[in-house]
Design a protein around this motif. Structure first.
Motif, PDB file in Angstrom:
ATOM      1  N   CYS A 284      -0.270  -1.556  -2.589  1.00  0.00           N
ATOM      2  CA  CYS A 284      -1.428  -1.698  -3.499  1.00  0.00           C
ATOM      3  C   CYS A 284      -1.834  -3.178  -3.587  1.00  0.00           C
ATOM      4  CB  CYS A 284      -1.041  -1.186  -4.883  1.00  0.00           C
ATOM      5  SG  CYS A 284      -2.375  -1.389  -6.095  1.00  0.00           S
TER       6      CYS A 284
ATOM      7  N   LYS B  43      -6.606   9.543  -9.336  1.00  0.00           N
ATOM      8  CA  LYS B  43      -6.438  10.098  -7.992  1.00  0.00           C
ATOM      9  C   LYS B  43      -7.702  10.252  -7.156  1.00  0.00           C
ATOM     10  CE  LYS B  43      -2.191  12.461  -9.299  1.00  0.00           C
ATOM     11  NZ  LYS B  43      -1.092  12.300  -8.417  1.00  0.00           N
TER      12      LYS B  43
ATOM     13  N   CYS C 299      -7.012  -0.111  -2.569  1.00  0.00           N
ATOM     14  CA  CYS C 299      -6.143   1.002  -2.984  1.00  0.00           C
ATOM     15  C   CYS C 299      -5.839   1.822  -1.723  1.00  0.00           C
ATOM     16  CB  CYS C 299      -6.874   1.877  -4.008  1.00  0.00           C
ATOM     17  SG  CYS C 299      -6.099   3.487  -4.307  1.00  0.00           S
TER      18      CYS C 299
ATOM     19  N   THR D  44      -3.867   4.143  -1.206  1.00  0.00           N
ATOM     20  CA  THR D  44      -3.531   5.566  -1.440  1.00  0.00           C
ATOM     21  C   THR D  44      -4.777   6.442  -1.514  1.00  0.00           C
ATOM     22  OG1 THR D  44      -1.580   4.821  -2.635  1.00  0.00           O
ATOM     23  CG2 THR D  44      -2.216   7.119  -2.968  1.00  0.00           C
TER      24      THR D  44
ATOM     25  N   CYS E 104       1.735   1.720  -6.241  1.00  0.00           N
ATOM     26  CA  CYS E 104       2.157   2.281  -4.942  1.00  0.00           C
ATOM     27  C   CYS E 104       2.500   1.132  -3.981  1.00  0.00           C
ATOM     28  CB  CYS E 104       1.033   3.053  -4.262  1.00  0.00           C
ATOM     29  SG  CYS E 104       0.232   4.305  -5.240  1.00  0.00           S
TER      30      CYS E 104
END
Ligand SMILES: Cc1ncc(C[n+]2csc(CCOP(=O)(O)OP(=O)(O)O)c2C)c(N)n1
Ligand code: SF4
Ligand SMILES: [Mg+2]
Length: 290
Positions: free
Chosen positions: A25, A133, A205, A207, A22
């Motif tokens: 990252c 995720k 991270c 995200t 992403c």
């Protein structure tokens, strides 16, 4: 164009596959620093093998031009160790995430460390399972809310550097993905080290981990003091635990010592078993024949 006589540059170690992480990252910073470390060492592309498990971080070998093995989740270390035993002439560098390395694969670390297996182990620690995720990881802070811990993580996190120090790793260092020069230096030293070399790299991270962010680490990351004695295991453990208790992240070399490596020890055993420098497997097989 690069000719055979020109020294290799960091870009020469880059594969044709662009990284798929992403935007933002932390793993990008680690990749760039590792490519520079490879160039510093002028690693032979045909004699270097990168081994990884499964995770965002474990995609690492795809983006590097050396040989690469993307193995099973948690199994990067035994595959890397096996490769080194079979081909001691190769430079073996293993890449993992905090989940891959200290959850499902955590049982391998003590044995690879105590045997002083001559490989480099780089963990990109984002305190979360990124690829799947956002589940809690073994380095997630106690109380952290994730998709699998909606009421807060109940458990005490693993301290990767203390873990490796305790089990006998002969080189233990820590870095942060934004500290590019330091990461480059530490990976270079780790590869030069004879024996099991561990580098934990804090690699946010953005995200899925909204707690351990680049902003939050600004206050927490610090350089290990210049007067730290890297040959003193107790001092190294003290640094590792000070960091854990305060939430701060000491960066630099915590510990380094020299001991016989797994390959050295196997060669000794071969000599003893065979009575000479030449290990003859056929003789051993013959001895077991009915
Ligand atoms: C045997 C097995 N169990 C579970 C999974 C699912 N899985 C894939 S990656 C992963 C966790 C990755 O986390 P980490 O190692 O921290 O890497 P990151 O993605 O954060 O870089 C899990 C649980 C799997 N692929 N194989
Ligand atoms: S999910 Fe997280 S760890 Fe994975 S690529 Fe995206 S930012 Fe990086
Ligand atoms: Mg992770």
């Amino acid at each position: 164009m690069t000719t055979a006589t020109e020294p290799l540059k960091a870009k020469d170690y880059k594969s044709e596959i662009p990284p798929t992480w992403c935007p933002g990252c932390g793993d990008y910073g680690v990749l760039n620093a590792v490519l520079k470390a490879f160039a510093d060492l002028q690693l032979d592309i045909n004699k270097t093998a990168l081994v990884s498990g499964i995770g965002c971080s474990s995609r690492f070998p795809y983006f590097v031009k050396t040989y690469g093995m993307h193995t099973a989740h948690g199994r990067s270390l035994p595959v890397g160790a096996g490769l080194k035993m079979a081909r001691p002439d190769l430079e073996v560098v293993v890449f993992s995430g905090d989940g891959d390395g200290f959850s499902i694969g955590g049982g391998h670390v003590p044995h690879v460390a105590r045997k002083n297996t001559d490989i480099t182990y780089v963990v990109m620690d984002n305190s979360i399972y990124g690829l799947t995720k956002g589940q809690v990881s073994p380095t997630s802070k106690q109380g952290m809310v994730t998709v699998t811990t909606p009421y807060g993580a109940p458990d005490n996190p693993v301290n990767p550097v203390a873990f490796c120090l305790t089990y006998g790793a002969t080189f233990v260092a820590q870095s942060y993905s934004s500290k590019s020069k330091l990461t480059q230096e530490l990976v270079t030293k780790a590869i030069q080290h004879k024996g099991f070399a561990f580098v934990n790299i804090i690699s946010p991270c953005p995200t899925f981990n909204k707690v351990d962010t680049f902003d939050s680490y600004k206050e927490l990351v610090y350089d290990i003091p210049a007067d730290h004695d890297t040959s003193d295991l107790n001092a190294a453990l003290q640094l590792a635990f000070e960091g854990k208790n305060s939430g701060r992240v000491p960066t630099g070399v915590l510990y380094q010592t020299q001991k016989p490596t797994l390959v050295d020890k196997l060669n000794e055993i071969r000599k003893k078993a065979n009575g000479s420098d030449n290990f003859d497997m056929n003789k051993i097989i013959e001895a077991y024949k009915p």
